[in-house]
Design an enzyme around this catalytic site. Structure first.
Site, PDB file in Angstrom:
ATOM      1  NE  ARG A  70       0.223   1.409   3.371  1.00  0.00           N
ATOM      2  CZ  ARG A  70       1.153   2.289   3.659  1.00  0.00           C
ATOM      3  NH1 ARG A  70       2.411   1.911   3.820  1.00  0.00           N
ATOM      4  NH2 ARG A  70       0.881   3.566   3.788  1.00  0.00           N
ATOM      5  N   GLY A  71       0.273   2.399  -0.161  1.00  0.00           N
ATOM      6  CA  GLY A  71       1.062   3.619  -0.342  1.00  0.00           C
ATOM      7  C   GLY A  71       1.205   3.852  -1.837  1.00  0.00           C
ATOM      8  CB  ALA A  72       0.329   6.780  -3.937  1.00  0.00           C
TER       9      ALA A  72
ATOM     10  NE  ARG B 118      -6.163   0.880  -1.754  1.00  0.00           N
ATOM     11  CZ  ARG B 118      -5.555   1.385  -0.664  1.00  0.00           C
ATOM     12  NH1 ARG B 118      -4.279   1.144  -0.446  1.00  0.00           N
ATOM     13  NH2 ARG B 118      -6.229   2.125   0.188  1.00  0.00           N
TER      14      ARG B 118
ATOM     15  CD  GLN C  33      -2.994   2.679   6.862  1.00  0.00           C
ATOM     16  OE1 GLN C  33      -3.618   3.040   7.864  1.00  0.00           O
ATOM     17  NE2 GLN C  33      -3.604   2.510   5.703  1.00  0.00           N
TER      18      GLN C  33
ATOM     19  CG  ASP D 253      -3.058   7.790  -1.634  1.00  0.00           C
ATOM     20  OD1 ASP D 253      -2.892   8.187  -0.470  1.00  0.00           O
ATOM     21  OD2 ASP D 253      -2.813   6.624  -2.006  1.00  0.00           O
TER      22      ASP D 253
ATOM     23  CG  ASN E 125      -2.276  11.481   2.503  1.00  0.00           C
ATOM     24  OD1 ASN E 125      -1.774  10.563   1.839  1.00  0.00           O
ATOM     25  ND2 ASN E 125      -1.904  11.729   3.739  1.00  0.00           N
ATOM     26  CE  LYS E 126      -5.126   5.611   4.394  1.00  0.00           C
ATOM     27  NZ  LYS E 126      -6.121   4.781   3.672  1.00  0.00           N
TER      28      LYS E 126
HETATM   29  O1  MRU Z   1      -4.477   3.110   2.239  1.00  0.00           O
HETATM   30  P1  MRU Z   1      -3.006   3.343   2.108  1.00  0.00           P
HETATM   31  O2  MRU Z   1      -2.216   2.789   3.248  1.00  0.00           O
HETATM   32  O3  MRU Z   1      -2.492   2.886   0.760  1.00  0.00           O
HETATM   33  O4  MRU Z   1      -2.847   4.916   2.157  1.00  0.00           O
HETATM   34  C1  MRU Z   1      -1.561   5.457   2.013  1.00  0.00           C
HETATM   35  C2  MRU Z   1      -1.533   6.927   2.156  1.00  0.00           C
HETATM   36  O5  MRU Z   1      -2.535   7.578   2.309  1.00  0.00           O
HETATM   37  C3  MRU Z   1      -0.195   7.581   2.003  1.00  0.00           C
HETATM   38  O6  MRU Z   1      -0.126   8.744   2.767  1.00  0.00           O
HETATM   39  C4  MRU Z   1       0.022   7.955   0.516  1.00  0.00           C
HETATM   40  O7  MRU Z   1      -0.204   6.861  -0.309  1.00  0.00           O
HETATM   41  C5  MRU Z   1       1.377   8.485   0.281  1.00  0.00           C
HETATM   42  S1  MRU Z   1       2.593   7.236   0.415  1.00  0.00           S
HETATM   43  C6  MRU Z   1       4.101   7.887   0.081  1.00  0.00           C
END
Ligand code: MRU
Length: 347
Positions: free
Chosen positions: A53-55, A96, A198, A239, A249-250
């Site tokens: 996970r994470g963009a 996603r 996270q 994201d 973002n999250k």
């Molecule tokens: O649902 P996730 O864990 O994929 O969400 C991740 C985030 O929101 C991060 O802040 C974002 O992807 C940036 S990662 C460098």
């Protein structure tokens, strides 16, 4: 991994023995184990199911996934592989919806598929490896640019925008790593980040590994933390950043930004340009992923809410550009983002 990168112990995505290995982030910090992948469908499902996970990490994974899909389809039919792989690209694209790095990686790989004569394996693999390596190098640049904005400070971060969320080093945590190495960051507060935790599971784990002092807080404590004067900056990843500078973002990032504004604190968004989507004009047009209600009801297998009620689980939110002091990319910094400034950055 670059030899100049002092923080290279966390590698969420690895290419080994002609297959993809993903560190299973659902199990951290209790268990550190890699799963091996040799088919596209399992890779797309690993993205959906939060193994990775994470963009940016999703983008890197998608690039390797396309290498594997091309290998499978070429073996199936050297004549028709280009048409067969289209369904794989579609399946992957839907893994996603919010992180634009997924579409970005597919857009990088697609023209190579279209132009390929003969076996595509080497060309696609070289490109996937380059995407991976560039992401790490870009994060180090982002880290250094971001750190240049900081005075002596303590910071709050939300979710995990660290090595785990990228090819390595991290975006928001890259800034924190660089800022700490320069002696500017005294302390990091990490929001626990429900419902996937996270912050508690991943960010705190990464920072502890690197001996960067971290204190975990519930998201509800962020306002009070700010009121007590304990931080100067909120530093987060993204994201998807759109043309007018709005930032997805999250879920909970918007809360932190509104609170920061109220308390006169600064908000930094650290992200590579692969997270910037200039085709989407405003945050209102960003698709926001909603996940299962069970993620809200159930914590580590235990039902915590009463039965027979509803839950709503949007997993991203959009922070308007007006609440963002700086967007930090590998190409430079955009302060107080606007459409014009974003266009100039992306020229
Ligand atoms: O649902 P996730 O864990 O994929 O969400 C991740 C985030 O929101 C991060 O802040 C974002 O992807 C940036 S990662 C460098």
């Amino acid at each position: 991994m670059t030899s100049s990168n002092p923080y290279n112990s966390i590698q969420p995505v690895q290419w080994k023995n002609d297959n993809l290995f993903l560190l299973d982030q659902r199990l951290l910090p209790k268990i550190e184990t890699y799963n091996e992948y040799s088919d596209l469908k399992s890779i797309a499902n690993a993205i959906t199911d939060m193994v990775v996970r994470g963009a940016p990490a999703i983008g890197v994974t998608a690039a390797y996934g396309i290498v594997i899909a091309a290998r499978t389809r070429f073996t199936e039919s050297a004549e028709n592989w280009k048409s067969l792989i289209q369904q794989d690209l579609d399946f992957l694209a839907n893994a996603r919806p919010t992180a634009i790095n997924l579409a970005w990686a597919i857009a990088k790989m697609r023209p190579l598929i279209d132009a390929q004569q003969g076996n595509p394996y080497d060309t696609l693999l070289n490109t996937a490896k380059t995407i991976h390596q560039n992401d790490i190098e870009n994060n180090v640049k982002i880290g250094n640019y971001g750190a240049s904005l900081l005075g002596h400070c303590s910071v709050l971060t939300h979710c995990n925008a660290g090595a785990l969320a990228t090819g390595g080093y991290g975006t928001a945590l890259g800034v924190i790593r660089s800022g700490f190495a320069e002696g500017k960051i005294e302390h990091v507060y990490a929001d626990e980040t429900r419902p996937w935790f996270q912050g508690a599971r991943l960010t705190a784990w990464e920072l502890k590994k690197d001996n960067i002092p971290v204190t975990l807080i519930t998201e509800g404590a962020a306002g009070w933390l700010m009121k007590q004067g304990k931080i100067e900056w909120v530093i987060v990843g993204s994201d998807r950043i759109v043309a007018n500078g709005d930032v997805a973002n999250k879920i909970g990032t918007y809360n932190a930004a509104v609170l920061a504004k109220h308390h006169g604190l600064k908000v930094m968004v650290a992200a590579p340009t692969s997270t910037i989507d200039m085709d989407t004009l405003s945050g209102n047009d960003i698709p926001i992923e909603e996940r299962s209600k069970n993620e809200v009801f159930v914590v580590e297998g235990n039902q915590i809410a009463t039965e027979g009620i509803n839950a709503w689980n949007p997993v991203f939110d959009v922070t308007p550009a007006s609440l963002v002091d700086a967007i930090v990319t590998e190409k430079g910094i955009v302060e107080n983002p606007t459409l014009e400034k974003m266009q100039k950055l992306m020229e």
